[in-house]
Enzyme design. Structure first.
Site, PDB file in Angstrom:
ATOM      1  N   THR A  13      -8.446  -3.570   2.142  1.00  0.00           N
ATOM      2  CA  THR A  13      -8.144  -2.673   2.534  1.00  0.00           C
ATOM      3  C   THR A  13      -9.189  -1.701   1.546  1.00  0.00           C
ATOM      4  O   THR A  13     -10.146  -1.608   1.040  1.00  0.00           O
ATOM      5  CB  THR A  13      -6.757  -1.785   2.050  1.00  0.00           C
ATOM      6  OG1 THR A  13      -6.952  -0.611   3.192  1.00  0.00           O
ATOM      7  CG2 THR A  13      -7.034  -1.834   0.832  1.00  0.00           C
ATOM      8  N   LYS A  45      -2.013   1.521   5.545  1.00  0.00           N
ATOM      9  CA  LYS A  45      -1.612   1.184   3.764  1.00  0.00           C
ATOM     10  C   LYS A  45      -2.114   2.727   3.082  1.00  0.00           C
ATOM     11  O   LYS A  45      -2.050   2.151   1.802  1.00  0.00           O
ATOM     12  CB  LYS A  45      -2.622   0.304   3.410  1.00  0.00           C
ATOM     13  CG  LYS A  45      -3.164  -0.700   4.068  1.00  0.00           C
ATOM     14  CD  LYS A  45      -4.401  -0.998   3.909  1.00  0.00           C
ATOM     15  CE  LYS A  45      -4.752  -1.999   5.141  1.00  0.00           C
ATOM     16  NZ  LYS A  45      -6.454  -2.143   5.795  1.00  0.00           N
ATOM     17  N   GLY A  57      -1.024   4.949  -1.643  1.00  0.00           N
ATOM     18  CA  GLY A  57      -1.593   3.801  -0.752  1.00  0.00           C
ATOM     19  C   GLY A  57      -1.982   2.173  -1.502  1.00  0.00           C
ATOM     20  O   GLY A  57      -1.991   3.113  -2.660  1.00  0.00           O
ATOM     21  N   SER A 136     -11.630  -3.290  -1.031  1.00  0.00           N
ATOM     22  CA  SER A 136     -12.919  -3.603  -1.230  1.00  0.00           C
ATOM     23  C   SER A 136     -14.224  -2.765  -0.747  1.00  0.00           C
ATOM     24  O   SER A 136     -14.956  -2.884  -1.538  1.00  0.00           O
ATOM     25  CB  SER A 136     -12.735  -4.506   0.359  1.00  0.00           C
ATOM     26  OG  SER A 136     -11.663  -5.306  -0.273  1.00  0.00           O
TER      27      SER A 136
END
Length: 183
Positions: A13, A45, A57, A136
């Site tokens: 994510t 998310k 989140g 990421s």
């Protein structure tokens, strides 16, 4: 074929929180990747907790993140919605509990007044500039959001959305299926 060295590495994510003026927005992409393969494109998310007054989140292992979100919501209830106290207490429990300390995820939580990045290493980090990100593609989204904050009059929601779009164009582990929540 996915090599065995990639089987245990799930990249899942990009989440960003943007605070501007009286508004706070949180956005995430929907991509879940196993190794070099996209296994899901529409994961959600970002969640509302605490009766809708708190945005949360997550990045990392999904089951671990859901466990932590459940624990965090219990802390919110225990401490009557006090975000900072709830974040600190979750972080302490996460770091010291024999089961929880092995969970691999990061959380961003925010209400109308505060926002924190919470880790299992005992970190409860607030933002100096109204921006927090994990995952990421977090640094791509953060760079875009900082530039937009400094050079535009865009709203928190617009900045969150645009920074996710930019991150999705750069990071292979981030897609353009954005979930966005705003307070």
């Amino acid at each position: 074929m996915i090599g065995l060295e990639h089987m245990n590495k799930i990249r899942s994510t990009t989440v960003i929180m943007v605070r501007r003026g009286d508004a706070v927005a949180m956005a995430s992409d929907g991509q879940v990747t196993l190794g070099e393969t996209v296994i899901k494109g529409k994961a959600r998310k970002v969640r509302r907790l605490g009766g809708g007054a708190v945005l949360a989140g997550f990045a990392g292992a999904t089951a671990d993140a859901f466990t932590l979100l459940t624990k965090f919501e219990a802390k919110l209830n225990e401490f009557q919605g006090q975000l900072e106290r709830s974040a600190i207490e979750l972080s302490k429990e996460w770091r010291t509990d024999r089961y929880l300390r092995h969970l691999e995820a990061l959380l961003i939580v925010a209400d109308k007044n505060d926002g924190f990045l919470i880790s299992g290493k005992g970190d409860v980090i607030s933002s100096d500039d109204g921006l927090l990100s994990v995952g990421s593609g977090s640094m791509f989204a953060m760079a875009a959001a900082r530039a937009l904050m400094e050079n535009t009059e865009m709203s928190a929601k617009e900045i969150a959305q645009e920074s996710m779009r930019i991150a999705g164009e750069i990071c292979i582990y981030t897609n353009s299926d954005v979930t966005l929540e705003e307070l």
